[in-house]
Structure formats: C-alpha cells, structure tokens
Design a protein around this motif. Sequence first.
Motif, PDB file in Angstrom:
ATOM      1  N   SER A 146       0.812  -1.226   0.000  1.00 46.72           N
ATOM      2  CA  SER A 146       0.000   0.000   0.000  1.00 46.72           C
ATOM      3  C   SER A 146       0.844   1.275   0.000  1.00 46.72           C
ATOM      4  O   SER A 146       0.433   2.301   0.543  1.00 46.72           O
ATOM      5  CB  SER A 146      -0.955   0.013   1.203  1.00 46.72           C
ATOM      6  OG  SER A 146      -1.816  -1.107   1.159  1.00 46.72           O
ATOM      7  N   MET A 147       2.029   1.215  -0.609  1.00 51.28           N
ATOM      8  CA  MET A 147       2.831   2.424  -0.771  1.00 51.28           C
ATOM      9  C   MET A 147       2.299   3.233  -1.945  1.00 51.28           C
ATOM     10  O   MET A 147       1.712   2.677  -2.875  1.00 51.28           O
ATOM     11  CB  MET A 147       4.296   2.063  -1.066  1.00 51.28           C
ATOM     12  CG  MET A 147       5.083   1.509   0.086  1.00 51.28           C
ATOM     13  SD  MET A 147       6.838   1.342  -0.385  1.00 51.28           S
ATOM     14  CE  MET A 147       7.479   0.536   1.066  1.00 51.28           C
ATOM     15  N   THR A 148       2.522   4.535  -1.898  1.00 52.03           N
ATOM     16  CA  THR A 148       2.275   5.319  -3.097  1.00 52.03           C
ATOM     17  C   THR A 148       3.381   5.000  -4.094  1.00 52.03           C
ATOM     18  O   THR A 148       4.475   4.554  -3.726  1.00 52.03           O
ATOM     19  CB  THR A 148       2.299   6.817  -2.793  1.00 52.03           C
ATOM     20  OG1 THR A 148       3.634   7.201  -2.395  1.00 52.03           O
ATOM     21  CG2 THR A 148       1.306   7.176  -1.687  1.00 52.03           C
ATOM     22  N   GLU A 149       3.109   5.234  -5.371  1.00 52.32           N
ATOM     23  CA  GLU A 149       4.134   4.966  -6.375  1.00 52.32           C
ATOM     24  C   GLU A 149       5.364   5.838  -6.128  1.00 52.32           C
ATOM     25  O   GLU A 149       6.516   5.383  -6.305  1.00 52.32           O
ATOM     26  CB  GLU A 149       3.586   5.204  -7.780  1.00 52.32           C
ATOM     27  CG  GLU A 149       4.576   4.853  -8.870  1.00 52.32           C
ATOM     28  CD  GLU A 149       3.965   4.886 -10.261  1.00 52.32           C
ATOM     29  OE1 GLU A 149       4.721   5.153 -11.223  1.00 52.32           O
ATOM     30  OE2 GLU A 149       2.748   4.650 -10.389  1.00 52.32           O
ATOM     31  N   GLU A 150       5.156   7.075  -5.688  1.00 52.02           N
ATOM     32  CA  GLU A 150       6.278   7.976  -5.423  1.00 52.02           C
ATOM     33  C   GLU A 150       7.167   7.435  -4.313  1.00 52.02           C
ATOM     34  O   GLU A 150       8.398   7.414  -4.423  1.00 52.02           O
ATOM     35  CB  GLU A 150       5.758   9.362  -5.042  1.00 52.02           C
ATOM     36  CG  GLU A 150       6.860  10.387  -4.791  1.00 52.02           C
ATOM     37  CD  GLU A 150       6.301  11.741  -4.395  1.00 52.02           C
ATOM     38  OE1 GLU A 150       7.097  12.694  -4.314  1.00 52.02           O
ATOM     39  OE2 GLU A 150       5.081  11.855  -4.159  1.00 52.02           O
ATOM     40  N   ASP A 151       6.541   6.984  -3.203  1.00 50.69           N
ATOM     41  CA  ASP A 151       7.323   6.439  -2.089  1.00 50.69           C
ATOM     42  C   ASP A 151       8.053   5.172  -2.508  1.00 50.69           C
ATOM     43  O   ASP A 151       9.212   4.946  -2.140  1.00 50.69           O
ATOM     44  CB  ASP A 151       6.411   6.131  -0.898  1.00 50.69           C
ATOM     45  CG  ASP A 151       6.068   7.378  -0.096  1.00 50.69           C
ATOM     46  OD1 ASP A 151       6.709   8.423  -0.325  1.00 50.69           O
ATOM     47  OD2 ASP A 151       5.159   7.303   0.756  1.00 50.69           O
ATOM     48  N   ALA A 152       7.368   4.329  -3.278  1.00 54.99           N
ATOM     49  CA  ALA A 152       7.981   3.075  -3.721  1.00 54.99           C
ATOM     50  C   ALA A 152       9.203   3.344  -4.586  1.00 54.99           C
ATOM     51  O   ALA A 152      10.259   2.716  -4.413  1.00 54.99           O
ATOM     52  CB  ALA A 152       6.963   2.238  -4.476  1.00 54.99           C
ATOM     53  N   ARG A 153       9.072   4.264  -5.509  1.00 55.20           N
ATOM     54  CA  ARG A 153      10.211   4.586  -6.383  1.00 55.20           C
ATOM     55  C   ARG A 153      11.367   5.190  -5.581  1.00 55.20           C
ATOM     56  O   ARG A 153      12.546   4.929  -5.872  1.00 55.20           O
ATOM     57  CB  ARG A 153       9.773   5.544  -7.488  1.00 55.20           C
ATOM     58  CG  ARG A 153       8.860   4.885  -8.532  1.00 55.20           C
ATOM     59  CD  ARG A 153       8.593   5.824  -9.690  1.00 55.20           C
ATOM     60  NE  ARG A 153       7.659   5.241 -10.645  1.00 55.20           N
ATOM     61  CZ  ARG A 153       8.023   4.373 -11.602  1.00 55.20           C
ATOM     62  NH1 ARG A 153       9.293   4.006 -11.721  1.00 55.20           N
ATOM     63  NH2 ARG A 153       7.121   3.902 -12.438  1.00 55.20           N
ATOM     64  N   ALA A 154      11.052   5.994  -4.553  1.00 52.79           N
ATOM     65  CA  ALA A 154      12.097   6.588  -3.718  1.00 52.79           C
ATOM     66  C   ALA A 154      12.840   5.502  -2.941  1.00 52.79           C
ATOM     67  O   ALA A 154      14.076   5.542  -2.830  1.00 52.79           O
ATOM     68  CB  ALA A 154      11.498   7.613  -2.758  1.00 52.79           C
ATOM     69  N   ARG A 155      12.106   4.526  -2.416  1.00 53.65           N
ATOM     70  CA  ARG A 155      12.746   3.419  -1.690  1.00 53.65           C
ATOM     71  C   ARG A 155      13.650   2.625  -2.620  1.00 53.65           C
ATOM     72  O   ARG A 155      14.766   2.259  -2.255  1.00 53.65           O
ATOM     73  CB  ARG A 155      11.688   2.504  -1.081  1.00 53.65           C
ATOM     74  CG  ARG A 155      10.811   3.135  -0.024  1.00 53.65           C
ATOM     75  CD  ARG A 155      11.572   3.460   1.247  1.00 53.65           C
ATOM     76  NE  ARG A 155      10.708   4.016   2.265  1.00 53.65           N
ATOM     77  CZ  ARG A 155      10.194   3.320   3.275  1.00 53.65           C
ATOM     78  NH1 ARG A 155      10.492   2.039   3.412  1.00 53.65           N
ATOM     79  NH2 ARG A 155       9.411   3.903   4.159  1.00 53.65           N
ATOM     80  N   MET A 156      13.166   2.347  -3.798  1.00 51.81           N
ATOM     81  CA  MET A 156      13.959   1.585  -4.766  1.00 51.81           C
ATOM     82  C   MET A 156      15.209   2.352  -5.182  1.00 51.81           C
ATOM     83  O   MET A 156      16.307   1.788  -5.277  1.00 51.81           O
ATOM     84  CB  MET A 156      13.099   1.245  -5.986  1.00 51.81           C
ATOM     85  CG  MET A 156      12.002   0.234  -5.698  1.00 51.81           C
ATOM     86  SD  MET A 156      10.779   0.104  -7.040  1.00 51.81           S
ATOM     87  CE  MET A 156      11.818  -0.471  -8.398  1.00 51.81           C
ATOM     88  N   ALA A 157      15.052   3.656  -5.393  1.00 49.01           N
ATOM     89  CA  ALA A 157      16.185   4.473  -5.837  1.00 49.01           C
ATOM     90  C   ALA A 157      17.255   4.607  -4.761  1.00 49.01           C
ATOM     91  O   ALA A 157      18.432   4.822  -5.067  1.00 49.01           O
ATOM     92  CB  ALA A 157      15.691   5.857  -6.252  1.00 49.01           C
TER      93      ALA A 157
END
Length: 206
Positions: A146-157
């Motif tokens: 249930s992460m936002t796409e923005e948060d998910a991409r930040a974690r991955m980056a």
Amino acid sequence: MLKVGLTGGIGAGKSEVSRLLVSYGAVLIDADRIAREVVAPGTPGLTAVVEAFGKDVLGEDGGLDRPKLGSIVFADPDKLAVLNSIVHPLVGRRSRELETAAAGDAVVIHDVPLLAENALAALYDLVIVVDASPATQLDRLVRLRSMTEEDARARMAAQATREKRLAIADIVIDNDVPLEALERRVRDVWAELARRAHAPQQPPQE
C-alpha cells in the motif's frame, strides 16, 4: 558453519525465500528485525535517532514512527547516511552475537537488505541475491504494501542498482516466477547449502 548473505531489492520477495530456507532448517539472522529491536523504546539506539532527527520521529506511544522517519531519510541521501551510521553498528554487534550462538554445523542465513550498498559480501561464505525486475518490485510495493508509487520509487532508488546486487551474487534466485517455481528453486538451493555446510574442510595446499 556456513555463513550465507541473503539480499535483494525491496519488493523482490526476499522474505519469502528466507521463510522457505528456515522451514528447511536454516538459522535466520534478520537484519531488519534486529534493526527494529535496536531502536525500540528505552534503547540507546532510539535515543541516538531522536538526537539526530528530533522528537517528531516518535509516535504517540513513544516508539519510533518508522513511516515518518522513512519518508525523511529515503528522500535525502545525507540523512539516510546519518541513520545508517547509528543503526548499522548496533545491528552488526547483535548479529555477531546470534551467529556465535548457532550450532557449529548450521547454515546461517544473514538476511541483509543493504548487503550490496555497504560492501558486506566478503563477510559471508557465499551471497544469495533474490532478483526481480523493477516493474515487479514496484507492483508489489504499491499493491501489497500500500505504498504510493512515489514512495515506492524513492525506496527503490535509495538502494543499490539491480546490476550492482547481481555482481556480488554467488547464487541468484529469480523471483519473477510463480510461487511453485520459487519453492522448487529454493529447495535446490537449500540442498546445495546443506551439502557445503557438511562438506569436510579441505586441508591447506602446500
């Protein structure tokens, strides 16, 4: 004892692989779980985090508000480095204590999310990387966590690239597959780990 480093990008499915390995007999030392323990209420670790980031990172219960802290550090590499400098030494110390307590012929799995980032591969007899495509990671983080796409991409980056992780792998477990295929692969990997753990030590070469 066979010391194995297990890593993978966020959302790659590393937790499922570690669960399967434990079911086959591995001893698991989970760096994420230890990282939570060392900043639990009343610990020196939590005191150090609050000194670095302020009381706003505490929840109403006095414990660490992990989502709030995560939103701060994963958007700022310098702040992430500060957090890591507090938590990683504490995690390392506790991990060594747990490893020492394991049986002499155990397969000890160190589940370390930031193994590649912190150049820790040399600490282990071999490294297993659980691999999934960035698209799969993003889908799992958004759909299952249930992460936002923005948060998910930040974690991955904030993590090492897929290529950097694969470069340190002795064994790669592909997790862009159905669960049944993953289970078969992990069973095969376990058989190899058990064989190595119980193999007689080679005498030194003259």
